[in-house]
Enzyme design. Structure first.
Site, PDB file in Angstrom:
ATOM      1  N   ASP A   1     -11.874   5.579  -3.170  1.00 45.17           N
ATOM      2  CA  ASP A   1     -10.847   6.191  -3.690  1.00 45.17           C
ATOM      3  C   ASP A   1     -11.319   7.047  -4.952  1.00 45.17           C
ATOM      4  O   ASP A   1     -12.527   6.805  -5.133  1.00 45.17           O
ATOM      5  CB  ASP A   1      -9.575   5.227  -3.765  1.00 45.17           C
ATOM      6  CG  ASP A   1      -9.896   4.202  -4.685  1.00 45.17           C
ATOM      7  OD1 ASP A   1     -11.086   4.090  -5.375  1.00 45.17           O
ATOM      8  OD2 ASP A   1      -8.839   3.364  -5.194  1.00 45.17           O
TER       9      ASP A   1
ATOM     10  N   TYR B   1       9.236  10.275  -2.851  1.00 34.78           N
ATOM     11  CA  TYR B   1       8.910  10.546  -1.545  1.00 34.78           C
ATOM     12  C   TYR B   1       9.451   9.684  -0.555  1.00 34.78           C
ATOM     13  O   TYR B   1       8.858   8.687   0.085  1.00 34.78           O
ATOM     14  CB  TYR B   1       7.331  10.644  -1.333  1.00 34.78           C
ATOM     15  CG  TYR B   1       6.627  11.542  -2.295  1.00 34.78           C
ATOM     16  CD1 TYR B   1       6.634  12.928  -2.068  1.00 34.78           C
ATOM     17  CD2 TYR B   1       5.761  11.196  -3.545  1.00 34.78           C
ATOM     18  CE1 TYR B   1       5.981  13.960  -2.756  1.00 34.78           C
ATOM     19  CE2 TYR B   1       5.337  12.141  -4.117  1.00 34.78           C
ATOM     20  CZ  TYR B   1       5.308  13.434  -3.947  1.00 34.78           C
ATOM     21  OH  TYR B   1       4.586  14.331  -4.467  1.00 34.78           O
TER      22      TYR B   1
ATOM     23  N   TYR C   1      -6.826   6.168   4.488  1.00 38.15           N
ATOM     24  CA  TYR C   1      -7.010   5.137   3.496  1.00 38.15           C
ATOM     25  C   TYR C   1      -6.205   3.703   3.526  1.00 38.15           C
ATOM     26  O   TYR C   1      -6.613   2.906   3.247  1.00 38.15           O
ATOM     27  CB  TYR C   1      -6.625   5.922   2.104  1.00 38.15           C
ATOM     28  CG  TYR C   1      -6.684   4.952   0.860  1.00 38.15           C
ATOM     29  CD1 TYR C   1      -7.961   4.697   0.291  1.00 38.15           C
ATOM     30  CD2 TYR C   1      -5.716   4.339   0.492  1.00 38.15           C
ATOM     31  CE1 TYR C   1      -7.748   3.821  -0.754  1.00 38.15           C
ATOM     32  CE2 TYR C   1      -5.955   3.379  -0.533  1.00 38.15           C
ATOM     33  CZ  TYR C   1      -6.903   3.329  -1.351  1.00 38.15           C
ATOM     34  OH  TYR C   1      -6.879   2.293  -2.364  1.00 38.15           O
TER      35      TYR C   1
ATOM     36  N   GLU D   1       0.970  -1.211   0.204  1.00 38.72           N
ATOM     37  CA  GLU D   1       0.047  -0.042  -0.028  1.00 38.72           C
ATOM     38  C   GLU D   1       0.781   1.276  -0.097  1.00 38.72           C
ATOM     39  O   GLU D   1       0.768   2.242  -0.577  1.00 38.72           O
ATOM     40  CB  GLU D   1      -1.225   0.112   1.301  1.00 38.72           C
ATOM     41  CG  GLU D   1      -1.878  -1.169   1.194  1.00 38.72           C
ATOM     42  CD  GLU D   1      -3.182  -0.733   0.154  1.00 38.72           C
ATOM     43  OE1 GLU D   1      -3.394   0.482  -0.251  1.00 38.72           O
ATOM     44  OE2 GLU D   1      -3.694  -1.673  -0.312  1.00 38.72           O
TER      45      GLU D   1
END
Length: 304
Positions: free
Chosen positions: A147, A91, A129, A44
């Site tokens: 989503d 990121y 989420y 995820e």
């Protein structure tokens, strides 16, 4: 019309159609074959803003290097960040958060994973989420996922208004109790392969075509699709449907063919026999279909 009114009366039929479609055929991703919360959390976090096909190899390599949450917690954080950067997963903070979350599971929870969406949000970098995804896919204990893909599906299929609270309510109403694992996988798959920004309703055999407002009207705009895709509702699209239907069913009278290619077909209506004959005439000119007029009316079949 409220979002509750917009849902079909036979919600159970809607649920069964989607789950059967998903279980019959869906994309294979390795994290769909596990209920290990660590492996699911890694998938995820990696999948955030990264194409799933690219994640497959990175996920396998990550688990090969740090196969358990204990192994990741014991790793040097710079090694984890370096791996993330080498795999171009973007990121690097996500790598730091993942390493920190592993440490929390080991040190704060004694190696026992939280199992609810609310409790999972105590882990570093795990928002609503991701927490719901882990609760759903690892423990079958999540809420209905909402989503971008799911919003698109609900907006098009049932006319749910473009409002986060409305989407949450409709998604929760549709999800069967205690079946978040299969349901959330199935509805995300529907949005990912059939109800995409440029939808593939017939090509992917969308199980919700019989209820879908967009399929009925030909208007496939959505919150993330502000203008109508050029192909949707076009003669080219309906030509393709004719060829597919005749390929599946063989020769068909016009009044049996018509409803199979558009749900608003009415023999004497705007989209009736005259409209369908014009469509078939174009296909006949291209040698794709043949039309035979008999005493009982016209019959269409694929060209020889």
């Amino acid at each position: 019309m409220s979002e509750d009114d917009a849902l079909p009366e036979d919600v159970e039929a809607v649920r069964s159609a989607l789950v059967e479609w998903y279980e019959a055929d869906h994309r294979e991703f390795p994290w769909r074959r596990t209920t290990d919360p660590y492996e699911i959390l890694v998938s995820e976090v990696m999948s955030q803003q990264t194409q799933l096909d690219r994640v497959v190899d990175a996920w396998a390599a990550f688990l090969d290097r740090w196969p358990t949450v204990e192994a990741l917690a014991a790793a040097d954080r710079s090694d984890v960040v370096g791996f993330w950067s080498d795999q171009r997963l973007g990121y690097n903070n996500r790598a730091r958060y993942l390493h920190e979350a592993a440490g929390q599971v080991v040190d704060d929870f004694g190696g026992e994973w939280p199992e609810t969406p609310a409790a999972l949000q105590d882990l570093m970098g795990v928002g609503p989420y991701t927490a719901n995804a882990v609760a759903s896919f690892a423990f079958d204990n999540g809420d209905a996922v909402v989503d971008t893909n799911v919003k698109r599906v609900l907006y098009r299929a049932f006319g749910i208004p473009d409002d986060d609270a409305a989407f949450e309510r409709a998604a929760g109403e549709l999800m069967p109790d205690g079946e978040s694992r299969v349901w959330n996988n199935a509805i995300m798959e529907l949005g990912g392969v059939a109800c995409r920004q440029r939808p593939r309703c017939d090509e992917e055999g969308c199980p919700w075509r019989r209820w879908c407002h967009a399929y009925e009207t030909g208007d496939f705009t959505a919150p993330d699709v502000p203008t109508q895709p050029e192909f949707e509702g076009s003669r080219r699209q309906f030509r393709g449907r004719v060829v597919r239907v005749l390929g599946e069913h063989g020769a068909l009278p016009l009044d049996e063919l018509g409803p199979r290619i558009r749900v608003d077909y009415a023999p004497e209506g705007e989209y009736g026999r005259e409209w369908l004959r014009g469509l078939l005439a174009d296909l006949a000119d291209d040698g794709l279909v043949e039309i035979e007029d008999g005493d009982d009316g016209a019959v269409a079949r694929l060209g020889e």
